[in-house]
Design a protein around this motif. Structure first.
Motif, PDB file in Angstrom:
ATOM      1  N   ALA A   1       1.164  -6.867 -11.475  1.00 48.19           N
ATOM      2  CA  ALA A   1      -0.107  -7.019 -10.786  1.00 48.19           C
ATOM      3  C   ALA A   1      -0.369  -5.812  -9.889  1.00 48.19           C
ATOM      4  O   ALA A   1       0.534  -5.318  -9.222  1.00 48.19           O
ATOM      5  CB  ALA A   1      -0.100  -8.288  -9.955  1.00 48.19           C
TER       6      ALA A   1
ATOM      7  N   HIS B   1      -1.386  -3.908  -6.767  1.00 51.33           N
ATOM      8  CA  HIS B   1      -1.403  -4.198  -5.337  1.00 51.33           C
ATOM      9  C   HIS B   1      -1.418  -2.860  -4.620  1.00 51.33           C
ATOM     10  O   HIS B   1      -0.722  -1.919  -5.027  1.00 51.33           O
ATOM     11  CB  HIS B   1      -0.169  -5.019  -4.950  1.00 51.33           C
TER      12      HIS B   1
ATOM     13  N   THR C   1       1.900  -1.047  -3.929  1.00 48.60           N
ATOM     14  CA  THR C   1       2.687  -0.466  -5.032  1.00 48.60           C
ATOM     15  C   THR C   1       2.235   0.938  -5.379  1.00 48.60           C
ATOM     16  O   THR C   1       2.949   1.658  -6.057  1.00 48.60           O
ATOM     17  CB  THR C   1       2.619  -1.355  -6.286  1.00 48.60           C
TER      18      THR C   1
END
Length: 93
Positions: A82, A84, A87
């Motif tokens: 996912a 984010h 990250t």
């Protein structure tokens, strides 16, 4: 060691530590010296689920020794990781 509660007739409740099974029926109050009798209460017993215990220990360790992340987590069989904002700062493999 176990914590035992004693109740003084003049002061308040006193908590004292003794080895299990060695607590006397009465002790002198540390404040006034009167005989404080042992007060019986329910034991504080609880069983923590293993997953919760593991996470609590991990959180406790991370307070003084935080984990260092050096790469993105592995991709799951179901798709990509996912997106984010945090990250985006990680090094790319």
């Amino acid at each position: 060691m176990a914590i035992y509660a004693y109740r003084c007739p003049h002061c308040s409740e006193i908590d004292v530590t003794f080895p299990i099974g060695t607590a006397p029926a009465a002790i002198p109050c540390p404040d006034c010296g009167a005989a404080s009798v042992r007060a019986f209460s329910a034991p504080m017993l609880a069983r923590t689920p293993a997953a919760m215990s593991t996470q609590l220990q991990r959180a406790e360790r991370s307070a003084s020794e935080p984990e260092v992340v050096t790469s993105l987590p592995r991709r799951h069989a179901g798709g990509a990781v996912a997106a984010h904002p945090a990250t985006s700062r990680l090094p790319r493999p």
